[in-house]
Enzyme design. Structure first.
Site, PDB file in Angstrom:
ATOM      1  N   SER A   1       0.808  -1.216   0.000  1.00  0.00           N
ATOM      2  CA  SER A   1       0.000   0.000   0.000  1.00  0.00           C
ATOM      3  C   SER A   1       0.847   1.275   0.000  1.00  0.00           C
ATOM      4  CB  SER A   1      -0.907   0.016   1.235  1.00  0.00           C
ATOM      5  OG  SER A   1      -1.788  -1.092   1.192  1.00  0.00           O
TER       6      SER A   1
ATOM      7  N   GLU B   1       5.350  -0.378  14.590  1.00  0.00           N
ATOM      8  CA  GLU B   1       5.771   0.938  14.121  1.00  0.00           C
ATOM      9  C   GLU B   1       6.824   1.571  15.030  1.00  0.00           C
ATOM     10  OE1 GLU B   1       2.650  -0.086  14.640  1.00  0.00           O
ATOM     11  OE2 GLU B   1       2.039  -0.417  12.556  1.00  0.00           O
TER      12      GLU B   1
ATOM     13  N   HIS C   1      -1.500   7.373   2.945  1.00  0.00           N
ATOM     14  CA  HIS C   1      -2.849   7.259   3.513  1.00  0.00           C
ATOM     15  C   HIS C   1      -3.133   8.314   4.565  1.00  0.00           C
ATOM     16  CE1 HIS C   1      -2.216   3.576   1.357  1.00  0.00           C
ATOM     17  NE2 HIS C   1      -3.489   3.217   1.505  1.00  0.00           N
TER      18      HIS C   1
ATOM     19  N   ASP D   1     -12.040   2.909   4.589  1.00  0.00           N
ATOM     20  CA  ASP D   1     -11.518   2.355   5.844  1.00  0.00           C
ATOM     21  C   ASP D   1     -11.966   3.160   7.065  1.00  0.00           C
ATOM     22  OD1 ASP D   1     -10.354   0.117   4.865  1.00  0.00           O
ATOM     23  OD2 ASP D   1      -8.293   0.851   4.958  1.00  0.00           O
TER      24      ASP D   1
END
Ligand SMILES: Cc1ncc(C[n+]2csc(CCOP(=O)(O)OP(=O)(O)O)c2C)c(N)n1
Ligand SMILES: [Mg+2]
Lengths: 327, 280
Positions: free
Chosen positions: A53, A74, A125, A133
């Site tokens: 993505s 992360e 995103h 989403d």
């Protein structure tokens, strides 16, 4: 999200009339990162299980030894990137903007900004154009989070071409950078001969009545808003403030001096982003009315990206209305 | 002249003497500054001294020497320990220790890499050092640089989720140039680790995460040296040394006292403490 492998068409980049087809800034990132990987041995990439993505998958495929998938972790990704930077690598660490800036904020603060490591955080995103989403995945606060950190540079490119230029500039730049990219395809808005420089705004035009300061996909809408207003006899300029930090104060002050009002436009909360940055500077250096177009103090929701933009008033029409009302 | 020019020290007596000296510096520094972390600096002293002076390749006159081994004090509140060692190693004049925690000082309350050359990365927010250590080790590996990476964590610190994210990464990428140490002194701020949030069985956790695990008495210099040797020889996976230690080690009235986590010695305590350490 829903990226199924193989559904990506590699069709021509222009339509029948020779106009460049819209392209997502994340796609431009993936392409440019791949090129940089070929040119420079010191470029390494990290991702947190979203490489398809974020488009770092292209780099990963070409340079598996220089790609580190850290898994859905992360905080560890950011710390690992800092360690890589400390050995002279130029790490690009990518995931969705919500997770990159929110989940790993303290890690960014300590091991990237305070330690002043040469880490490039490139998040995709961002904003409501994530779409279906919904709010959990729509970063509307990321610029605020990153802008508050000392040593951090924050860049929000407006289109695919500017993204490519920005990513190259970021690779050459020494120090922490946050680059905010999007999922949705966006039209090309910057002129062909545009040269990107970190901290330098692009002035499309300077208006005597109003000036719009925009970034990201709102630049295209700002340009269209100015065209609409022109038909009504309102002289409205447009500035692409793609670097939110450091702000191009010279360009901003010139716009402020030239016009009666300023309007900011961003695909971000009106709290803490470009609008706030402009207000902070203007209130101290050239007090005047500033109106902010952005997502009001609220979360996003699921929906078609274009409908969401309309729902939140992130449209050329709403920018034009805001200018009109302020005048 | 820095200690580094003398070469590595592997003599147990010599290292123990250095530990004493370092403990003395820690206590003096902390008494002068009037704030800082006593217990955790003393508990990790023997391990840190052994890592620095028996194993590490460093150059105090050229702290950014590419082939240097890297050391990260992930539990950044043990900064006084790091500073005492660095002073001993010749990174800065011993007088600088008197400036601990003052505005212009390179010796910040928690290690700051931007202010003190020789500190590899800033720490202080717990749980982050191991990730950075991994990144360094991966970067060094890409460069075919044989330098090694050491990382000391606290036993309370490993309650942080990021530590386990990093533990997975080290094992996943087979980072055998990495040696992590958990300073298991059994205490954190609010009380015994077991009571606040149990981490046991510590060794089994690291083993389950794919690490080579060595459990030792963290104040037995011979055991420390053997463990560091074993870590260096272990290939294909990272090594975790689980060091069982005593918080406040070396000063009877600080030992195992949870309240001396972040309290510094008074002038009178300092005199007694130095006596104990020198006679110990
Ligand atoms: C992320 C984070 N949370 C909380 C703290 C505050 N803090 C400092 S030391 C400490 C306890 C640490 O215990 P441990 O890791 O066992 O260290 P030691 O006993 O060796 O001093 C805490 C909670 C911190 N520095 N960082
Ligand atoms: Mg402890």
């Amino acid at each position: 999200m829903g990226e199924r492998p193989g559904t990506e068409q590699i069709d021509e980049t222009t339509d029948a009339s020779g106009v460049k087809k819209p392209k997502a800034t994340r796609d431009a990132y993936g392409d440019t990162l791949l090129e940089l990987g070929k040119e420079r041995e010191d470029i390494v990439t990290l991702d947190a299980d979203l490489s398809g993505s974020t488009k770092t998958a292209k780099f990963a495929k070409a340079f598996p030894d220089r790609f580190f998938n850290i898994g859905i972790a992360e905080q560890d990704m950011v710390g690992t990137a800092a360690g890589l930077a400390l050995t002279g690598k130029v790490p690009f660490a990518s995931t969705f903007a919500v997770f990159e800036t929110g989940r790993a904020w303290d890690q960014i603060r300590l091991t990237v900004c305070y330690s002043n490591t040469n880490v490039k955080l490139v998040a995709t995103h961002s904003g409501i154009t994530v779409g279906e989403d919904g709010a959990s995945h729509q970063a509307l606060e990321d610029v605020a989070l990153m802008r508050a950190l000392p040593n951090m540079t924050v860049i929000v490119p407006s289109d695919a071409a500017e993204t490519s230029l920005a990513i190259r500039a970021v690779a050459d730049f020494l120090g922490p950078v946050y680059v905010r990219l999007g999922r949705a395809k966006v039209p090309y808005v910057m002129p062909d001969n545009y040269e990107f420089k970190i901290g330098k705004a692009h002035v499309f035009s300077t208006g005597k009545d109003a000036n719009i300061i925009a970034n990201g996909l709102m630049v295209d809408m700002a340009v269209r808003a100015a065209e609409m207003l022109k038909l009504e006899g309102i002289d409205c300029g447009v500035i692409n403030m793609s670097t939110v930090k450091p702000l191009d104060e010279v360009a901003l002050l010139a716009a402020a001096k030239a016009s009666k009002i300023l309007v900011t436009a961003e695909e971000h909360s009106i709290i803490g982003g470009l609008g706030s940055a402009v207000c902070e500077f203007i209130s101290e250096h050239s007090p005047m009315p500033v109106k902010r177009v952005g997502v009001l103090d609220t979360f996003g929701c699921s929906g078609d990206p274009d409908e969401l933009l309309k729902f939140h008033g992130l449209t050329a029409e709403n920018i034009a209305t805001t200018v009109r009302n302020a005048l | 002249m820095s200690l580094a020019t003398k070469g590595k020290i592997t003599n147990v007596q010599e290292l123990m003497a250095l530990s004493k000296k370092v403990r003395g510096s820690i206590l003096q520094m902390l008494t002068k500054s009037g704030s800082g972390h006593t217990g955790g600096s003393l508990s990790a002293a023997d391990i840190a001294v052994a890592i620095y002076f028996s194993k590490m390749n460093y150059n105090a006159d050229n702290p950014s020497m590419p082939e240097r081994d890297r050391f990260i004090m992930s539990k950044g509140h043990a900064a006084p320990l790091v500073y005492a060692i660095m002073a001993e190693a010749g990174y800065f004049h011993t007088d600088t220790m008197n400036t601990l925690r003052t505005i212009e000082s390179p010796l910040q309350g928690h290690p700051c890499c931007q202010k003190l050359p020789g500190i590899e990365v800033s720490t202080g927010s717990l749980g982050q050092g191991l990730s950075v250590a991994n990144g360094m080790a991966l970067g060094l590996r890409l460069d075919k640089n044989p330098a090694r990476v050491f990382c000391i964590m606290g036993d309370g610190e490993i309650q942080e989720g990021q530590v386990w994210e990093a533990a997975m990464t080290s094992a996943h990428y087979g980072i055998d140039s990495l040696c992590a140490v958990v300073d298991c002194n059994g205490l954190q701020i609010d009380g015994p680790v077991e009571k606040v949030m149990n981490i046991n069985p510590v060794g089994d956790k690291w083993r389950a995460f794919g690490w080579h695990v060595i459990e030792i008495d963290g104040h037995d210099m011979q055991q420390i040296l053997s463990a560091l040797d074993e870590a260096e020889k272990t290939k294909g996976k990272p090594t975790a040394i689980i060091a069982n230690t005593t918080k406040g080690k070396g000063v009877s009235f600080f030992e195992n006292k949870v309240e001396y986590h972040g309290v510094t010695p008074s002038e009178e305590q300092l005199v007694k403490a130095l006596e104990e350490i020198n006679n110990g």
